[in-house]
Scaffold this motif. Structure first.
Motif, PDB file in Angstrom:
ATOM      1  N   UNK A 283       6.061 -36.410  29.645  1.00 11.52           N
ATOM      2  CA  UNK A 283       5.363 -38.093  28.571  1.00 11.52           C
ATOM      3  C   UNK A 283       6.671 -37.541  27.630  1.00 11.52           C
ATOM      4  N   UNK A 284       7.798 -36.617  27.178  1.00  6.10           N
ATOM      5  CA  UNK A 284       8.427 -36.480  26.637  1.00  6.10           C
ATOM      6  C   UNK A 284       9.368 -34.574  26.810  1.00  6.10           C
ATOM      7  N   UNK A 285      10.831 -35.694  27.022  1.00  6.09           N
ATOM      8  CA  UNK A 285      11.739 -33.568  26.900  1.00  6.09           C
ATOM      9  C   UNK A 285      12.771 -34.262  25.793  1.00  6.09           C
ATOM     10  N   UNK A 286      12.526 -33.168  25.040  1.00  5.33           N
ATOM     11  CA  UNK A 286      13.681 -33.415  23.728  1.00  5.33           C
ATOM     12  C   UNK A 286      14.542 -32.044  24.445  1.00  5.33           C
ATOM     13  N   UNK A 287      15.939 -31.894  25.092  1.00  3.41           N
ATOM     14  CA  UNK A 287      16.811 -31.223  25.286  1.00  3.41           C
ATOM     15  C   UNK A 287      17.794 -30.394  24.153  1.00  3.41           C
ATOM     16  N   UNK A 288      17.767 -31.434  23.265  1.00  4.97           N
ATOM     17  CA  UNK A 288      18.878 -30.651  22.247  1.00  4.97           C
ATOM     18  C   UNK A 288      20.323 -30.795  22.620  1.00  4.97           C
ATOM     19  N   UNK A 289      20.849 -31.707  22.979  1.00  6.03           N
ATOM     20  CA  UNK A 289      21.848 -31.467  24.077  1.00  6.03           C
ATOM     21  C   UNK A 289      23.538 -32.653  22.749  1.00  6.03           C
ATOM     22  N   UNK A 290      22.926 -32.900  22.159  1.00  6.63           N
ATOM     23  CA  UNK A 290      23.680 -34.235  20.942  1.00  6.63           C
ATOM     24  C   UNK A 290      24.709 -32.824  20.523  1.00  6.63           C
ATOM     25  N   UNK A 292      25.454 -32.197  17.523  1.00  9.54           N
ATOM     26  CA  UNK A 292      25.577 -32.507  16.284  1.00  9.54           C
ATOM     27  C   UNK A 292      25.204 -34.095  15.257  1.00  9.54           C
ATOM     28  N   UNK A 293      24.885 -34.343  14.057  1.00 13.63           N
ATOM     29  CA  UNK A 293      23.867 -35.086  13.599  1.00 13.63           C
ATOM     30  C   UNK A 293      22.343 -35.796  13.351  1.00 13.63           C
ATOM     31  N   UNK A 294      21.624 -36.409  13.449  1.00 11.22           N
ATOM     32  CA  UNK A 294      20.526 -36.419  13.090  1.00 11.22           C
ATOM     33  C   UNK A 294      19.250 -36.961  14.193  1.00 11.22           C
ATOM     34  N   UNK A 295      19.880 -37.141  15.016  1.00 12.03           N
ATOM     35  CA  UNK A 295      19.249 -37.565  16.281  1.00 12.03           C
ATOM     36  C   UNK A 295      18.982 -36.859  17.345  1.00 12.03           C
ATOM     37  N   UNK A 296      17.729 -36.854  17.884  1.00  9.68           N
ATOM     38  CA  UNK A 296      17.242 -36.154  18.842  1.00  9.68           C
ATOM     39  C   UNK A 296      17.028 -37.180  20.031  1.00  9.68           C
ATOM     40  N   UNK A 297      17.556 -37.397  21.490  1.00  7.03           N
ATOM     41  CA  UNK A 297      16.912 -38.214  22.566  1.00  7.03           C
ATOM     42  C   UNK A 297      15.699 -37.742  22.989  1.00  7.03           C
ATOM     43  N   UNK A 298      14.862 -38.285  23.863  1.00  9.82           N
ATOM     44  CA  UNK A 298      13.802 -38.084  24.665  1.00  9.82           C
ATOM     45  C   UNK A 298      15.180 -38.079  25.788  1.00  9.82           C
ATOM     46  N   UNK A 299      15.159 -37.204  26.451  1.00  5.10           N
ATOM     47  CA  UNK A 299      15.441 -37.187  27.638  1.00  5.10           C
ATOM     48  C   UNK A 299      14.207 -38.012  29.646  1.00  5.10           C
ATOM     49  N   UNK A 300      12.801 -38.306  28.443  1.00  7.29           N
ATOM     50  CA  UNK A 300      12.275 -38.762  29.507  1.00  7.29           C
ATOM     51  C   UNK A 300      12.104 -40.357  29.470  1.00  7.29           C
ATOM     52  N   UNK A 301      11.620 -40.736  30.434  1.00 11.87           N
ATOM     53  CA  UNK A 301      11.444 -42.328  30.489  1.00 11.87           C
ATOM     54  C   UNK A 301      10.669 -42.957  29.181  1.00 11.87           C
ATOM     55  N   UNK A 302      10.248 -42.164  28.182  1.00 12.73           N
ATOM     56  CA  UNK A 302       9.324 -43.054  27.444  1.00 12.73           C
ATOM     57  C   UNK A 302       9.170 -43.204  25.963  1.00 12.73           C
ATOM     58  N   UNK A 303      11.460 -43.093  25.900  1.00 12.77           N
ATOM     59  CA  UNK A 303      11.819 -42.857  24.104  1.00 12.77           C
ATOM     60  C   UNK A 303      10.926 -43.002  22.601  1.00 12.77           C
TER      61      UNK A 303
END
Length: 772
Positions: A283-290, A292-303
């Motif tokens: 349902x959600x996955x945050x790998x913290x691969x960024x 830098x910056x202040x955005x954290x992407x969800x690598x699932x398909x649910x945005x």
């Protein structure tokens, strides 16, 4: 103070014509807290007393904006720091207003990840799993890890660290008191160690796993529904506001719509957070691969993408990475190419870099205003006691005005580095002694970390905020040695000396130089003053290029170019990763964490990350302490002692006195590389060669331990070397000329000592700069 100096400042005021324009004299407090509304609802901290900040640097003709939080009425005066270093009543007042109806503005410390697109709340979950890696810095209190709920709501789910236990929370709709918080026994979680924690529910049984092992299970057949809030990583909700902030590191956080089996959980633990799960059950996955910056992407398909509130800290590595295994002098390591480094995000409950206060007052500085140090001075009373507070800032030359012969660089990065308590309670008039830990804070929950003070839970400070009050830059701050100061007050003696002798100069901050290294072009000489300890790569390279093009530098600084810093694109954060507790580094810092999130390059000491001071300005730091000897003449026949002013000193004569028994060689010192090498028994980096052409014309000596080349703490001297500072003249082979005095207190001595004054006047003459 002589009448000539007072007349000089009267003429300066006349040139301004008192034409300063006050824009919006009335408070704007009633207009809504626009900046605070830019972050989600957040637990506030209400500050007592008065606090304020403004831009750190503006050009003449621009508008200065004061952001004030005050529980009392006050008088605000816009001043230029005047001719008397001791007496603020001598500061020329450009404008003054009375503020009878003030208003306090809260701060909102605490970092976490806000995910606005939460799990659906219109239907209960049939089963689910919350997974994450945690490395806590404290165990006390309740700290949200992965949550969607609020103390006001009767529904919600969450994974928590609760008084050292891992807690799995589900809340049923029957009553607000029916919270089903099941937790492990204590003792399974240690501070500053990675742990894999999983909470799963299969519709009948709640299970908690720690490091792949079942740690607790509880029957639960009620409903489990996400709360009517955002998802939060590293926090929970309290009365609609983010609260219960987590102090520690997170890695690879995942939410599944099913209960993982024990075998799957053990596989996830064995993976050490390196692989993000895929598939429809995620349902959600945050790998913290960024990183830098202040955005954290969800690598699932649910945005379910997140935003880091109050920034957090990147570049710490994940559970698969041991930051202590990277060698301090390993120049081959590249964190971007390490397949086993992984990713993590560090959070802190006291993290704050931007107070986000509304603008309270605006003043327009006239375009003809003299470049220099200005301040907003707040006069007020608390409980019948007179108080005074300064918000310092630099006024730069506007682009429309021709450049002065001299450019003066203030050590604003160092003022920031020492800004240990942005919200202090001590606002006494007169001189205030302030050490590296700062002043006592006005509120226990206010931010109190700096380059010399860890976060409250022990996270090493790697970032410092620019959009906060900086009382460390106050004009009355002194430091432990009588009336000595190594910050703004100490630097002002050079400013006053230049005024006394009629030299024209422009002033900029370290951050100005970082943003625009080309600003140095066109100046006859650049003055580097005081405690110029923190340097960025753009500033370092900008000075080098200026010198290569034929420029000249007068360096009256000690501990120069010691720590590397960098700035983010918003101008909100200065990053500095200090390693080595015996030299002021943070106690929990590891070498593998020294890489900056802004550029992924190695940080900490400039001389260990490829940017040594001696390559640019000829000297490097050899230590600090209470020594205040005078300088001793080494080459009396050198032209700097004789042209155009014959000083008349002989070899071995002393000069550079602040008082009868106190010299200007203090309290931090720089020497040539060759001198530092003589004082080092076994340098960690071999084969370094001092640049050619450096001439020592005078030096300072003291029988004290030194900071040798390895910078692992003050060590006994090798070979009886007693040199702690050198005055050099250097015609660089690459181009440019440097005069360096190797001491923070040089400006103080210059202001007091006629022989040192004549020497510097000779230097400026040789560099083509004459007084008006």
């Amino acid at each position: 103070m002589g009448e000539r100096v007072r007349n000089l400042f009267r003429r300066m005021l006349a040139s301004l014509s008192l034409a300063i324009c006050l824009i919006g004299v009335a408070n704007v407090f009633g207009q809504g807290n626009q900046e605070t509304s830019k972050i989600p609802e957040h637990q506030p901290v209400n500050l007592p007393g008065l606090h304020a900040y403004a831009q750190k640097s503006i050009a003449a003709g621009e508008e200065i904006e004061f952001r004030v939080s005050s529980a009392v009425s006050y008088e605000l005066s816009l001043v230029r720091l005047g001719p008397d270093p001791e007496n603020r009543d001598e500061d020329p007042v450009l404008e003054k207003i009375q503020v009878a109806h003030s208003q306090a503005q809260p701060i909102h410390p605490g970092s976490y990840v806000h995910v606005p697109k939460g799990l659906p709340v219109d239907a209960p979950l049939a089963e689910f799993t919350l997974e994450g890696w945690i490395r806590p810095f404290k165990l006390q209190g309740r700290q949200g890890l992965i949550t969607q709920g609020d103390s006001l709501d009767s529904i919600g789910i969450g994974l928590f660290l609760n008084e050292g236990r891992i807690a799995f929370v589900t809340k049923e709709e029957t009553t607000q008191e029916s919270e089903a918080m099941h937790q492990t026994e204590p003792g399974l979680i240690d501070v500053q160690k990675w742990h894999h924690v999983v909470a799963s529910w299969d519709g009948e049984t709640k299970r908690i796993y720690v490091n792949g092992n079942l740690a607790a299970e509880f029957p639960f057949s009620g409903q489990a529904r996400p709360g009517k809030t955002a998802l939060r990583l590293g926090a929970f909700g309290k009365q609609g506001k983010a609260s219960d902030f987590y102090d520690g590191d997170l890695a690879q956080c995942v939410i599944y719509d099913r209960a993982l089996s024990e075998r799957q959980i053990r596989q996830r633990f064995a993976d050490r957070g390196l692989t993000s799960p895929r598939g429809g059950s995620v349902l959600a996955c945050w790998s913290f691969s960024e990183e830098r910056g202040t955005q954290v992407s969800d690598t699932s398909t649910h945005d379910r993408h997140g935003r880091i509130i109050n920034r957090g800290t990147w570049m710490i590595g994940g559970p698969s990475f041991d930051a202590s295994e990277i060698g301090r002098h390993d120049t081959s390591y590249d964190p971007t190419k390490d397949p086993n480094r992984g990713h993590g995000l560090r959070l802190a409950s006291d993290e704050l870099y931007n107070a986000r206060w509304d603008v309270s007052h605006r003043f327009t500085i006239p375009a003809n205003a003299k470049s220099g140090v200005y301040a907003g001075r707040f006069d007020f009373e608390i409980d019948g006691e007179t108080k005074q507070y300064f918000t310092s800032f630099i006024v730069r030359r506007p682009e429309s005005r021709p450049k002065a012969p001299l450019l003066l660089l203030v050590s604003s990065n160092t003022w920031l580095g020492y800004n240990s308590a942005p919200f202090p309670e001590n606002h006494s008039p007169g001189l205030i002694n302030m050490g590296t830990k700062g002043l006592e804070t006005s509120h226990a929950d206010a931010a109190t970390y700096s380059g010399y003070r860890d976060h409250r839970a022990g996270q090493p400070t790697y970032k410092i905020g620019l959009k906060l009050p900086w009382p460390a830059a106050g004009p009355n701050k002194i430091y432990q040695y009588g009336t000595y100061s190594h910050l703004l007050r100490g630097e002002r003696f050079l400013h006053l000396w230049l005024d006394r002798h009629g030299y024209e100069y422009d002033v900029i901050t370290d951050h100005d130089l970082d943003r625009n290294p080309e600003i140095l072009k066109g100046y006859q000489a650049v003055l580097i003053n005081g405690h110029s300890e923190y340097w960025s790569i753009p500033a370092y390279e900008g000075l080098d290029n200026y010198l290569k093009a034929g420029g000249s530098a007068v360096v009256m600084s000690g501990n120069t170019m010691f720590w590397r810093v960098s700035f983010d694109d918003t101008g909100e954060v200065m990053e500095c990763r200090k390693f080595g507790t015996r030299i002021g580094g943070r106690s929990n810092a590891q070498v593998g964490e020294l890489y900056h999130s802004h550029d992924f390059k190695r940080g900490s000491l400039m001389r260990f990350c490829g940017y040594p001071a001696w390559k640019i300005v000829g000297l490097t730091c050899i230590g600090w302490g209470g020594a205040f000897p005078s300088y001793r003449v080494d080459q009396p026949d050198h032209f700097l002692f004789n042209q155009p002013h014959e000083i008349g000193l002989k070899q071995g004569d002393t000069f550079g006195y602040i008082s009868e028994d106190m010299g200007a060689v203090g309290h931090e010192f720089d020497v040539r590389l060759s001198t530092l090498q003589r004082a080092t028994a076994d340098p960690a980096i071999k084969g370094l060669v001092e640049p050619e052409g450096i001439v020592t014309v005078a030096s300072g000596h003291h029988e004290r331990h030194v900071l040798d080349f390895n910078a692992e703490g003050h060590q006994p001297r090798v070979g009886g070397e007693e040199t702690i500072a050198e005055i050099i003249y250097w015609e660089r082979p690459e181009g440019g000329r440097v005069f360096h005095t190797g001491s923070i207190a040089t400006g103080w001595g210059l202001y007091r000592d006629e022989n040192l004054s004549k020497l510097v006047r000779n230097v400026l003459h040789h560099f083509g700069v004459e007084a008006e």
